[in-house]
Scaffold this motif. Structure first.
Motif, mmCIF file in Angstrom:
data_model
loop_
_atom_site.group_PDB
_atom_site.id
_atom_site.type_symbol
_atom_site.label_atom_id
_atom_site.label_comp_id
_atom_site.label_asym_id
_atom_site.label_seq_id
_atom_site.Cartn_x
_atom_site.Cartn_y
_atom_site.Cartn_z
ATOM 1 N N ALA A 151 91.919 -41.624 10.838
ATOM 2 C CA ALA A 151 90.771 -41.242 10.021
ATOM 3 C C ALA A 151 91.080 -40.057 9.114
ATOM 4 O O ALA A 151 90.365 -39.817 8.134
ATOM 5 C CB ALA A 151 89.569 -40.923 10.912
ATOM 6 N N GLN A 152 92.148 -39.330 9.425
ATOM 7 C CA GLN A 152 92.514 -38.151 8.631
ATOM 8 C C GLN A 152 93.597 -38.444 7.594
ATOM 9 O O GLN A 152 94.011 -37.536 6.871
ATOM 10 C CB GLN A 152 92.989 -37.040 9.564
ATOM 11 N N TYR A 153 94.042 -39.681 7.508
ATOM 12 C CA TYR A 153 95.112 -40.006 6.565
ATOM 13 C C TYR A 153 94.811 -39.557 5.127
ATOM 14 O O TYR A 153 95.684 -38.986 4.469
ATOM 15 C CB TYR A 153 95.410 -41.508 6.595
ATOM 16 N N PRO A 154 93.601 -39.793 4.596
ATOM 17 C CA PRO A 154 93.351 -39.344 3.220
ATOM 18 C C PRO A 154 93.462 -37.829 3.068
ATOM 19 O O PRO A 154 93.936 -37.335 2.036
ATOM 20 C CB PRO A 154 91.912 -39.820 2.951
ATOM 21 N N VAL A 155 93.038 -37.088 4.087
ATOM 22 C CA VAL A 155 93.127 -35.628 4.052
ATOM 23 C C VAL A 155 94.584 -35.192 4.058
ATOM 24 O O VAL A 155 94.997 -34.327 3.272
ATOM 25 C CB VAL A 155 92.384 -35.009 5.254
ATOM 26 N N TYR A 156 95.374 -35.792 4.936
ATOM 27 C CA TYR A 156 96.787 -35.442 5.002
ATOM 28 C C TYR A 156 97.486 -35.765 3.686
ATOM 29 O O TYR A 156 98.312 -34.980 3.200
ATOM 30 C CB TYR A 156 97.483 -36.217 6.129
ATOM 31 N N LEU A 157 97.152 -36.909 3.116
ATOM 32 C CA LEU A 157 97.830 -37.344 1.897
ATOM 33 C C LEU A 157 97.625 -36.363 0.755
ATOM 34 O O LEU A 157 98.520 -36.157 -0.064
ATOM 35 C CB LEU A 157 97.343 -38.737 1.491
ATOM 36 N N SER A 158 96.457 -35.737 0.706
ATOM 37 C CA SER A 158 96.174 -34.789 -0.376
ATOM 38 C C SER A 158 97.097 -33.582 -0.345
ATOM 39 O O SER A 158 97.291 -32.910 -1.357
ATOM 40 C CB SER A 158 94.711 -34.325 -0.302
ATOM 41 N N LYS A 165 109.723 -34.159 -2.500
ATOM 42 C CA LYS A 165 110.647 -33.956 -3.607
ATOM 43 C C LYS A 165 110.603 -35.168 -4.529
ATOM 44 O O LYS A 165 109.907 -36.144 -4.253
ATOM 45 C CB LYS A 165 112.062 -33.756 -3.062
ATOM 46 N N GLU A 166 111.374 -35.119 -5.586
ATOM 47 C CA GLU A 166 111.345 -36.216 -6.566
ATOM 48 C C GLU A 166 111.719 -37.551 -5.944
ATOM 49 O O GLU A 166 111.112 -38.572 -6.253
ATOM 50 C CB GLU A 166 112.286 -35.910 -7.726
ATOM 51 N N ASN A 167 112.679 -37.553 -5.052
ATOM 52 C CA ASN A 167 113.137 -38.811 -4.458
ATOM 53 C C ASN A 167 112.702 -38.962 -3.003
ATOM 54 O O ASN A 167 113.275 -39.771 -2.266
ATOM 55 C CB ASN A 167 114.666 -38.908 -4.559
ATOM 56 N N SER A 168 111.716 -38.196 -2.592
ATOM 57 C CA SER A 168 111.248 -38.275 -1.210
ATOM 58 C C SER A 168 110.574 -39.612 -0.929
ATOM 59 O O SER A 168 110.006 -40.242 -1.822
ATOM 60 C CB SER A 168 110.250 -37.152 -0.917
ATOM 61 N N VAL A 169 110.625 -39.993 0.344
ATOM 62 C CA VAL A 169 109.978 -41.217 0.807
ATOM 63 C C VAL A 169 108.901 -40.859 1.816
ATOM 64 O O VAL A 169 109.111 -40.017 2.694
ATOM 65 C CB VAL A 169 111.005 -42.165 1.459
ATOM 66 N N LEU A 170 107.737 -41.490 1.674
ATOM 67 C CA LEU A 170 106.659 -41.365 2.654
ATOM 68 C C LEU A 170 106.502 -42.715 3.341
ATOM 69 O O LEU A 170 106.170 -43.712 2.702
ATOM 70 C CB LEU A 170 105.351 -40.967 1.969
ATOM 71 N N LEU A 171 106.729 -42.736 4.645
ATOM 72 C CA LEU A 171 106.533 -43.938 5.450
ATOM 73 C C LEU A 171 105.319 -43.706 6.341
ATOM 74 O O LEU A 171 105.260 -42.720 7.071
ATOM 75 C CB LEU A 171 107.760 -44.226 6.310
ATOM 76 N N THR A 172 104.351 -44.619 6.269
ATOM 77 C CA THR A 172 103.119 -44.479 7.045
ATOM 78 C C THR A 172 102.961 -45.669 7.976
ATOM 79 O O THR A 172 103.106 -46.816 7.560
ATOM 80 C CB THR A 172 101.893 -44.381 6.121
ATOM 81 N N ASP A 173 102.638 -45.380 9.233
ATOM 82 C CA ASP A 173 102.508 -46.422 10.245
ATOM 83 C C ASP A 173 101.040 -46.690 10.560
ATOM 84 O O ASP A 173 100.170 -45.834 10.365
ATOM 85 C CB ASP A 173 103.233 -45.988 11.522
ATOM 86 N N ASN A 174 100.777 -47.905 11.044
ATOM 87 C CA ASN A 174 99.441 -48.310 11.532
ATOM 88 C C ASN A 174 98.362 -48.214 10.457
ATOM 89 O O ASN A 174 97.317 -47.594 10.654
ATOM 90 C CB ASN A 174 99.036 -47.451 12.744
ATOM 91 N N VAL A 175 98.601 -48.850 9.324
ATOM 92 C CA VAL A 175 97.646 -48.762 8.223
ATOM 93 C C VAL A 175 96.667 -49.932 8.170
ATOM 94 O O VAL A 175 95.726 -49.918 7.371
ATOM 95 C CB VAL A 175 98.375 -48.654 6.865
ATOM 96 N N MET A 176 96.874 -50.948 9.020
ATOM 97 C CA MET A 176 96.033 -52.135 8.921
ATOM 98 C C MET A 176 94.952 -52.236 9.990
ATOM 99 O O MET A 176 94.077 -53.100 9.920
ATOM 100 C CB MET A 176 96.900 -53.396 8.969
ATOM 101 N N GLN A 177 95.009 -51.361 11.016
ATOM 102 C CA GLN A 177 93.990 -51.379 12.059
ATOM 103 C C GLN A 177 93.773 -52.792 12.610
ATOM 104 O O GLN A 177 92.669 -53.333 12.593
ATOM 105 C CB GLN A 177 92.683 -50.793 11.528
ATOM 106 N N GLU A 178 94.885 -53.380 13.057
ATOM 107 C CA GLU A 178 94.875 -54.744 13.608
ATOM 108 C C GLU A 178 94.326 -55.765 12.609
ATOM 109 O O GLU A 178 93.728 -56.773 12.976
ATOM 110 C CB GLU A 178 94.094 -54.791 14.915
ATOM 111 N N ARG A 198 88.009 -44.869 5.702
ATOM 112 C CA ARG A 198 89.051 -43.868 5.483
ATOM 113 C C ARG A 198 90.403 -44.535 5.204
ATOM 114 O O ARG A 198 91.158 -44.089 4.340
ATOM 115 C CB ARG A 198 89.164 -42.951 6.697
ATOM 116 N N MET A 199 90.698 -45.606 5.945
ATOM 117 C CA MET A 199 91.963 -46.292 5.719
ATOM 118 C C MET A 199 91.965 -47.012 4.378
ATOM 119 O O MET A 199 92.991 -47.074 3.691
ATOM 120 C CB MET A 199 92.249 -47.279 6.850
ATOM 121 N N ARG A 200 90.820 -47.550 3.987
ATOM 122 C CA ARG A 200 90.710 -48.159 2.661
ATOM 123 C C ARG A 200 90.920 -47.092 1.577
ATOM 124 O O ARG A 200 91.594 -47.333 0.570
ATOM 125 C CB ARG A 200 89.331 -48.810 2.498
#
Length: 235
Positions: A151-158, A165-178, A198-200
């Motif tokens: 539920a806090q993913y949007p807050v963290y993303l901000s 960095k310019e070439n950094s990668v963000l990998l996020t797990d469990n985004v579909m909620q089954e 929140r996930m939407r």
């Protein structure tokens, strides 16, 4: 073991057979976590995480959501020498377990590989507060793995985008909620609507805000892989 919530069980089982064997210490940690229903990254998702770490060879990694330290140790297994993992966990009991596990893993790593283990630094803190501290200190990371309170993913993303960095990668797990994130909010039970929205909001930001280049993959319970677009990077 069925490890996917989004694809056919026999496909998931087959994919699991393609995963290289884990060192005994990591395999034991993973099995114990699953037996005790502690959330750890699923086999399918491990395959992607392993590939990305081997490909990117990041020197600085940020993990949001330590749990018992499995994924931090898993990443360290494939990281280059002298790299560092910062990982944050709010729950005190899990944090203490993570401290013990990461210490034992580092000892095991050095015995097996006869070289110094990448440094794993565990922090017990509220994730949002910790991210803001990192931002204030001017920290930047090569690779960020987000697997915390959904539920806090949007807050963290901000805050996360200022840590990339310019070439950094963000990998996020469990985004579909089954799979429920793909459904209308009216088909979701009332108690689950907040996290659904929140996930939407999170996925809309990744794919429709113009800030990121992203892809979603049906691994485990859904994963997104994102990079900041160059015009939006402030490095």
């Amino acid at each position: 073991m069925i490890d996917s919530l989004l694809v056919n069980p026999h496909i998931s089982d087959y994919l699991g057979t393609l995963m290289p064997d884990l060192p005994d210490f990591l395999e034991g940690m993973y099995g114990k976590a699953r037996d005790n229903r502690v959330p750890v990254i699923r086999r399918e998702a491990q395959m992607l995480l392993r590939y990305l770490i081997l490909d990117k060879q990041p020197m600085s990694v940020l993990e949001i959501g330590t749990a018992i330290g499995f994924s931090a140790c898993f990443m360290a297994e494939y990281l280059p020498a002298n790299s560092t993992v910062f990982t944050v966990e709010k729950d005190e009991e899990r944090f203490q377990t993570a401290l013990e596990n990461t210490k034992s893993y580092s000892e095991d790593y050095e015995i097996r590989k006869k070289k110094t283990c990448p440094k794993i630094q565990c922090f017990c803190d509220d994730a949002e507060e910790f991210l803001n501290k990192l931002k204030a200190e001017g920290n930047k990371f090569d690779f960020i793995f987000l697997d915390a309170a959904k539920a806090q993913y949007p807050v963290y993303l901000s805050v996360i985008n200022s840590l990339m960095k310019e070439n950094s990668v963000l990998l996020t797990d469990n985004v579909m909620q089954e799979g429920s994130v793909a459904e209308s909010k009216f088909t979701v039970t009332r108690r689950d609507r907040t996290i659904h929205l929140r996930m939407r909001e999170f996925t809309d930001t990744l794919f429709r805000s113009g800030l990121y280049d992203s892809v979603m993959l049906p691994l485990g319970d859904g994963m997104t892989l994102s990079m900041l677009k160059k015009e939006n990077n402030n490095e």
